[in-house]
Design a protein around this motif. Structure first.
Motif, mmCIF file in Angstrom:
data_model
loop_
_atom_site.group_PDB
_atom_site.id
_atom_site.type_symbol
_atom_site.label_atom_id
_atom_site.label_comp_id
_atom_site.label_asym_id
_atom_site.label_seq_id
_atom_site.Cartn_x
_atom_site.Cartn_y
_atom_site.Cartn_z
ATOM 1 N N UNK A 1 -7.992 -60.773 -0.897
ATOM 2 C CA UNK A 1 -8.292 -61.075 -2.220
ATOM 3 C C UNK A 1 -8.393 -59.612 -2.504
ATOM 4 N N UNK A 2 -9.523 -58.779 -2.246
ATOM 5 C CA UNK A 2 -10.381 -57.407 -3.543
ATOM 6 C C UNK A 2 -9.147 -55.858 -3.111
ATOM 7 N N UNK A 3 -8.077 -56.371 -1.033
ATOM 8 C CA UNK A 3 -7.836 -55.226 -1.911
ATOM 9 C C UNK A 3 -6.241 -56.212 -2.859
ATOM 10 N N UNK A 4 -5.592 -57.213 -2.662
ATOM 11 C CA UNK A 4 -4.563 -57.039 -3.753
ATOM 12 C C UNK A 4 -5.204 -57.187 -5.331
ATOM 13 N N UNK A 5 -6.655 -57.237 -5.187
ATOM 14 C CA UNK A 5 -6.600 -57.118 -6.877
ATOM 15 C C UNK A 5 -7.026 -55.830 -7.205
ATOM 16 N N UNK A 6 -7.347 -55.360 -5.938
ATOM 17 C CA UNK A 6 -7.456 -53.251 -6.154
ATOM 18 C C UNK A 6 -6.336 -53.300 -6.889
ATOM 19 N N UNK A 7 -5.111 -52.901 -6.063
ATOM 20 C CA UNK A 7 -4.034 -52.494 -5.536
ATOM 21 C C UNK A 7 -3.530 -52.777 -7.013
ATOM 22 N N UNK A 8 -3.072 -54.143 -7.323
ATOM 23 C CA UNK A 8 -2.210 -54.696 -8.756
ATOM 24 C C UNK A 8 -3.067 -54.631 -10.171
ATOM 25 N N UNK A 9 -4.128 -54.033 -9.745
ATOM 26 C CA UNK A 9 -5.090 -54.019 -10.857
ATOM 27 C C UNK A 9 -5.220 -52.375 -11.577
ATOM 28 N N UNK A 10 -4.736 -51.606 -10.258
ATOM 29 C CA UNK A 10 -4.115 -50.077 -10.616
ATOM 30 C C UNK A 10 -2.896 -49.968 -11.530
ATOM 31 N N UNK B 1 -5.957 -47.568 6.861
ATOM 32 C CA UNK B 1 -4.789 -48.158 6.848
ATOM 33 C C UNK B 1 -5.229 -49.454 5.045
ATOM 34 N N UNK B 2 -6.666 -49.695 4.619
ATOM 35 C CA UNK B 2 -6.754 -49.776 3.679
ATOM 36 C C UNK B 2 -6.293 -49.511 2.152
ATOM 37 N N UNK B 3 -6.496 -47.660 2.089
ATOM 38 C CA UNK B 3 -5.588 -46.817 1.623
ATOM 39 C C UNK B 3 -4.717 -47.456 1.349
ATOM 40 N N UNK B 4 -3.510 -47.389 2.077
ATOM 41 C CA UNK B 4 -2.372 -46.900 2.059
ATOM 42 C C UNK B 4 -1.374 -48.772 1.647
ATOM 43 N N UNK B 5 -1.974 -49.676 1.559
ATOM 44 C CA UNK B 5 -2.156 -51.029 1.352
ATOM 45 C C UNK B 5 -1.812 -51.172 -0.241
ATOM 46 N N UNK B 6 -3.695 -50.481 -0.571
ATOM 47 C CA UNK B 6 -3.385 -50.327 -1.901
ATOM 48 C C UNK B 6 -2.749 -49.590 -2.781
ATOM 49 N N UNK B 7 -2.471 -48.685 -2.344
ATOM 50 C CA UNK B 7 -1.370 -47.166 -2.463
ATOM 51 C C UNK B 7 0.145 -48.743 -2.788
ATOM 52 N N UNK B 8 0.574 -48.935 -1.913
ATOM 53 C CA UNK B 8 2.085 -49.689 -2.386
ATOM 54 C C UNK B 8 1.379 -51.020 -3.147
ATOM 55 N N UNK B 9 0.204 -51.812 -2.624
ATOM 56 C CA UNK B 9 0.357 -53.064 -4.119
ATOM 57 C C UNK B 9 0.775 -52.378 -5.389
ATOM 58 N N UNK C 1 -10.236 -43.240 -7.671
ATOM 59 C CA UNK C 1 -11.530 -43.587 -8.061
ATOM 60 C C UNK C 1 -11.300 -45.832 -6.872
ATOM 61 N N UNK C 2 -10.472 -45.377 -7.317
ATOM 62 C CA UNK C 2 -9.828 -46.852 -6.839
ATOM 63 C C UNK C 2 -9.629 -46.650 -4.947
ATOM 64 N N UNK C 3 -8.195 -45.410 -5.227
ATOM 65 C CA UNK C 3 -7.936 -45.165 -3.864
ATOM 66 C C UNK C 3 -9.116 -44.318 -2.910
ATOM 67 N N UNK C 4 -9.724 -44.204 -3.578
ATOM 68 C CA UNK C 4 -11.502 -43.353 -2.736
ATOM 69 C C UNK C 4 -12.316 -44.528 -2.178
ATOM 70 N N UNK C 5 -11.962 -45.520 -2.995
ATOM 71 C CA UNK C 5 -13.388 -46.331 -2.521
ATOM 72 C C UNK C 5 -12.084 -47.422 -1.857
ATOM 73 N N UNK C 6 -11.190 -47.188 -1.901
ATOM 74 C CA UNK C 6 -9.621 -48.042 -0.763
ATOM 75 C C UNK C 6 -10.266 -47.594 0.341
ATOM 76 N N UNK C 7 -10.105 -46.348 0.861
ATOM 77 C CA UNK C 7 -10.148 -46.053 1.832
ATOM 78 C C UNK C 7 -12.442 -45.508 2.769
ATOM 79 N N UNK C 8 -12.784 -45.079 1.772
ATOM 80 C CA UNK C 8 -14.180 -45.624 2.317
ATOM 81 C C UNK C 8 -14.422 -46.706 2.735
ATOM 82 N N UNK C 9 -13.658 -48.065 2.010
ATOM 83 C CA UNK C 9 -14.179 -49.683 3.034
ATOM 84 C C UNK C 9 -13.152 -50.058 3.766
ATOM 85 N N UNK C 10 -11.880 -49.730 3.349
ATOM 86 C CA UNK C 10 -10.654 -50.266 4.541
ATOM 87 C C UNK C 10 -10.411 -49.422 5.447
ATOM 88 N N UNK C 11 -10.031 -48.142 5.226
ATOM 89 C CA UNK C 11 -9.960 -46.980 6.126
ATOM 90 C C UNK C 11 -8.701 -46.583 6.074
#
Length: 364
Positions: free
Chosen positions: A268-277, A27-35, A15-25
């Motif tokens: 901060x939302x990308x960071x929270x989502x990535x670290x939260x996962x 690049x955001x998907x990759x950032x959340x995954x890396x975090x 859910x988190x990665x799908x949301x990251x892709x929809x919200x930030x494309x």
């Protein structure tokens, strides 16, 4: 058991990665995954230490740790806590801090939210460093059933009989860190470090007080049930303070991850989502280790995790002045865990009965 324990982690990851892709494309998907990967690598040893505490709690509080505890870890420690730190250290009002956090490129007195958080690093590192150092010192100074590095641990166990030695060593380390690594922030570092020590002693002390009474309360279990008081309530106080201890421990481990995350993203939302996962996987791994009995099967894992904690404590204190890449911190933790696991497997094979060794050797 594996799917039941990690099921929520897998679902939230999807859910988190799908949301990251929809919200930030992409690049955001990759950032959340890396975090997410960053958080898991930095906190793997945290799961092992958490498991040593969690196995002393009943199933009810284990569920609390995996549910309510996750909410506290994700939203409290990785979203709200950094906001509080920035507000307190920079003396900014909450509205300004929130505004800066929501607009990563916005500045106040020439600094962005990420820069304010980085400026608060001396206080964060001192608090977390002393807290983690106390965990490590109490472990190496305490008598253990098994010794991994006997040449080092046995002498430390002997000197560890001195009262309050851990606190003395931690305070000396704090003074040295403030002297050599925080010349411009010595007062802040000393205050934050003392608060870290007080927090450790307070939470750990209260937990020990209530734990010491569990045996007496267990003897009165029948009377408690007759009066309508459940067993969970009987053990609730000790479990509650163990739960608080775990949350503070998680916060101490998350400090370097939160600060280091701003080198990857300013959102901060990308960071929270990535670290939260990542935090979800650490929680699931903790519960898995407890239910699987891994710590009992591999007796040196606890040692390796505590040595990793000791290394992280030193890194945090040194990091007050010098930047140490997060990859180094993560690799050190993984190395200690890996060596401890390998040593445990060698010990199990050496101590296994002869008939089991023959079965293993024959491939049966």
């Amino acid at each position: 058991m594996f799917l039941r324990t990690f099921g929520w982690s897998f679902a939230i990851t999807a859910v988190g990665l799908i949301a990251a892709g929809l919200l930030w494309g992409a690049q955001g998907f990759g950032i959340v995954l890396i975090l997410s990967i960053l958080e898991i690598s930095l906190s793997f040893d945290n799961a092992v230490v958490n498991a040593t505490v969690l196995k002393r709690m009943n199933p009810y509080w284990q569920k609390i740790f995996l549910t309510v505890g996750v909410l506290i870890a994700v939203f409290g420690m990785r979203l709200v806590f950094p906001l509080l730190v920035v507000g307190l250290t920079a003396k900014l009002n909450p509205a300004t801090v929130i505004d800066l956090a929501l607009h990563s490129d916005k500045t106040h007195d020439g600094l962005t939210y990420g820069q304010y958080l980085e400026a608060a690093n001396p206080a964060i590192a001192a608090f977390g460093g002393v807290f983690l150092l106390m965990i490590f010192l109490d472990f190496v100074f305490d008598e253990k059933e098994h010794n991994w590095l006997g040449w080092l641990e046995r002498p430390l166990e002997k000197v560890g009989k001195l009262d309050a030695l851990s606190s003395v060593v931690a305070l000396v380390a704090l003074v040295l860190a403030s002297r050599f690594f925080a010349a411009e922030h010595a007062e802040t570092v000393l205050l934050a470090g003392v608060l870290g020590l007080i927090t450790y002693l307070a939470v750990g002390g209260l937990s020990s007080i209530f734990e010491s009474g569990l045996e007496e309360e267990a003897e009165r279990e029948e009377e408690a049930e007759k009066s309508g008081k459940s067993v969970v309530q009987v053990a609730g106080k000790a479990a509650f303070f163990l739960f608080l201890y775990l949350e503070v421990l998680d916060a101490s481990f998350s400090f370097d991850g939160v600060v280091g995350a701003f080198a990857i993203s300013n959102d901060i939302f990308q960071i929270t989502l990535g670290l939260g996962i990542g935090a979800m996987y650490i929680r699931s791994l903790t519960v898995f280790l407890v239910r699987k009995g891994t710590l009992d099967d591999y007796v040196y894992l606890e040692h390796g995790a505590h040595y990793a904690i000791g290394a992280l404590a030193v890194i945090l204190l040194v990091g007050i002045k010098y930047h140490i890449p997060e990859i180094v911190t993560g690799l050190i933790g993984v190395a200690f865990i890996g060596l401890a696991l390998a040593s445990s497997m060698m010990r199990n094979r050496r101590d296994a009965p002869e008939d089991e060794k023959e079965l293993v050797g024959s491939g049966q």
